[in-house]
Design a protein around this motif. Sequence first.
Motif, mmCIF file in Angstrom:
data_model
loop_
_atom_site.group_PDB
_atom_site.id
_atom_site.type_symbol
_atom_site.label_atom_id
_atom_site.label_comp_id
_atom_site.label_asym_id
_atom_site.label_seq_id
_atom_site.Cartn_x
_atom_site.Cartn_y
_atom_site.Cartn_z
ATOM 1 N N PHE A 119 37.576 44.353 41.300
ATOM 2 C CA PHE A 119 38.523 43.388 41.849
ATOM 3 C C PHE A 119 37.846 42.518 42.889
ATOM 4 O O PHE A 119 37.090 43.001 43.727
ATOM 5 C CB PHE A 119 39.707 44.106 42.502
ATOM 6 N N THR A 120 38.114 41.204 42.814
ATOM 7 C CA THR A 120 37.710 40.293 43.877
ATOM 8 C C THR A 120 38.880 39.362 44.167
ATOM 9 O O THR A 120 39.643 39.005 43.262
ATOM 10 C CB THR A 120 36.477 39.443 43.499
ATOM 11 N N VAL A 121 39.019 38.997 45.419
ATOM 12 C CA VAL A 121 40.077 38.065 45.793
ATOM 13 C C VAL A 121 39.846 36.730 45.094
ATOM 14 O O VAL A 121 40.786 36.076 44.642
ATOM 15 C CB VAL A 121 40.135 37.897 47.330
ATOM 16 N N GLN A 122 38.592 36.335 44.962
ATOM 17 C CA GLN A 122 38.265 35.071 44.311
ATOM 18 C C GLN A 122 38.761 35.053 42.865
ATOM 19 O O GLN A 122 39.346 34.068 42.417
ATOM 20 C CB GLN A 122 36.757 34.824 44.340
ATOM 21 N N SER A 123 38.553 36.146 42.130
ATOM 22 C CA SER A 123 38.995 36.173 40.732
ATOM 23 C C SER A 123 40.517 36.089 40.643
ATOM 24 O O SER A 123 41.058 35.412 39.769
ATOM 25 C CB SER A 123 38.484 37.424 40.023
ATOM 26 N N LEU A 124 41.211 36.746 41.551
ATOM 27 C CA LEU A 124 42.671 36.673 41.563
ATOM 28 C C LEU A 124 43.129 35.262 41.909
ATOM 29 O O LEU A 124 44.014 34.707 41.259
ATOM 30 C CB LEU A 124 43.250 37.679 42.553
ATOM 31 N N TYR A 125 42.508 34.661 42.924
ATOM 32 C CA TYR A 125 42.871 33.304 43.334
ATOM 33 C C TYR A 125 42.655 32.316 42.187
ATOM 34 O O TYR A 125 43.519 31.500 41.888
ATOM 35 C CB TYR A 125 42.052 32.883 44.556
ATOM 36 N N GLU A 126 41.498 32.401 41.536
ATOM 37 C CA GLU A 126 41.207 31.491 40.426
ATOM 38 C C GLU A 126 42.188 31.686 39.279
ATOM 39 O O GLU A 126 42.631 30.729 38.655
ATOM 40 C CB GLU A 126 39.771 31.688 39.947
ATOM 41 N N HIS A 127 42.536 32.927 39.005
ATOM 42 C CA HIS A 127 43.482 33.214 37.929
ATOM 43 C C HIS A 127 44.863 32.640 38.249
ATOM 44 O O HIS A 127 45.470 31.966 37.421
ATOM 45 C CB HIS A 127 43.569 34.725 37.713
ATOM 46 N N LEU A 128 45.343 32.896 39.463
ATOM 47 C CA LEU A 128 46.672 32.422 39.840
ATOM 48 C C LEU A 128 46.718 30.912 39.993
ATOM 49 O O LEU A 128 47.661 30.268 39.545
ATOM 50 C CB LEU A 128 47.130 33.095 41.131
ATOM 51 N N SER A 129 45.713 30.330 40.619
ATOM 52 C CA SER A 129 45.744 28.882 40.823
ATOM 53 C C SER A 129 45.629 28.158 39.494
ATOM 54 O O SER A 129 46.261 27.130 39.288
ATOM 55 C CB SER A 129 44.642 28.441 41.782
ATOM 56 N N GLY A 130 44.853 28.689 38.573
ATOM 57 C CA GLY A 130 44.747 28.073 37.256
ATOM 58 C C GLY A 130 46.072 28.095 36.521
ATOM 59 O O GLY A 130 46.490 27.115 35.915
ATOM 60 N N LYS A 131 46.772 29.218 36.589
ATOM 61 C CA LYS A 131 48.069 29.314 35.916
ATOM 62 C C LYS A 131 49.082 28.386 36.563
ATOM 63 O O LYS A 131 49.848 27.718 35.882
ATOM 64 C CB LYS A 131 48.593 30.752 35.973
ATOM 65 N N LEU A 132 49.098 28.343 37.888
ATOM 66 C CA LEU A 132 50.076 27.514 38.575
ATOM 67 C C LEU A 132 49.846 26.040 38.295
ATOM 68 O O LEU A 132 50.790 25.284 38.091
ATOM 69 C CB LEU A 132 50.041 27.789 40.080
ATOM 70 N N VAL A 133 48.592 25.632 38.270
ATOM 71 C CA VAL A 133 48.289 24.229 37.997
ATOM 72 C C VAL A 133 48.810 23.841 36.619
ATOM 73 O O VAL A 133 49.477 22.824 36.452
ATOM 74 C CB VAL A 133 46.768 23.969 38.102
ATOM 75 N N TRP A 134 48.541 24.668 35.618
ATOM 76 C CA TRP A 134 48.959 24.336 34.260
ATOM 77 C C TRP A 134 50.469 24.380 34.091
ATOM 78 O O TRP A 134 51.021 23.704 33.223
ATOM 79 C CB TRP A 134 48.271 25.248 33.245
ATOM 80 N N THR B 244 40.084 55.671 35.579
ATOM 81 C CA THR B 244 39.430 54.713 36.460
ATOM 82 C C THR B 244 40.177 53.392 36.399
ATOM 83 O O THR B 244 40.871 53.101 35.428
ATOM 84 C CB THR B 244 37.964 54.469 36.047
ATOM 85 N N PHE B 245 40.032 52.605 37.445
ATOM 86 C CA PHE B 245 40.615 51.273 37.485
ATOM 87 C C PHE B 245 39.590 50.278 36.970
ATOM 88 O O PHE B 245 38.396 50.414 37.235
ATOM 89 C CB PHE B 245 40.998 50.881 38.919
ATOM 90 N N SER B 246 40.069 49.273 36.260
ATOM 91 C CA SER B 246 39.189 48.217 35.784
ATOM 92 C C SER B 246 39.928 46.893 35.893
ATOM 93 O O SER B 246 41.064 46.770 35.438
ATOM 94 C CB SER B 246 38.789 48.476 34.331
ATOM 95 N N TRP B 247 39.287 45.908 36.514
ATOM 96 C CA TRP B 247 39.875 44.586 36.723
ATOM 97 C C TRP B 247 39.398 43.676 35.609
ATOM 98 O O TRP B 247 38.210 43.410 35.483
ATOM 99 C CB TRP B 247 39.438 44.070 38.095
#
Length: 103
Positions: free
Chosen positions: A65-80, A54-57
């Motif tokens: 999986f949610t687009v919001q969780s991916l966006y928050e993860h990527l934007s947080g990393k990019l900001v830092w 099975t897949f697990s995010w």
Amino acid sequence: MGSIQQFTTQSQSGQRDWNIRFSREIHNSEMPQFAELLQAIGPAPPLLNNAADTFSWSLTPKGNFTVQSLYEHLSGKLVWQFIPAAIFWTIWLERNRRYYRKK
């Protein structure tokens, strides 16, 4: 590529061990990378059963999986990643402002 089962052996006592075969010999210069691989996959293979994979995010509590969780993860990393450069730039600008104001 293959299944985990293709890269393991099972002793008569039932214990599973890694059995990784390469198409050529590993060179001494590649040993650190091989050690990293072994450390990443762990000392013993996971227990196998007949359950379907099975897949697990990992970024959401329920594993979906949610687009919001991916966006928050990527934007947080990019900001830092840009914060040290932004701090340096701010200090550099202030230093220049103070230095050239004196002249």
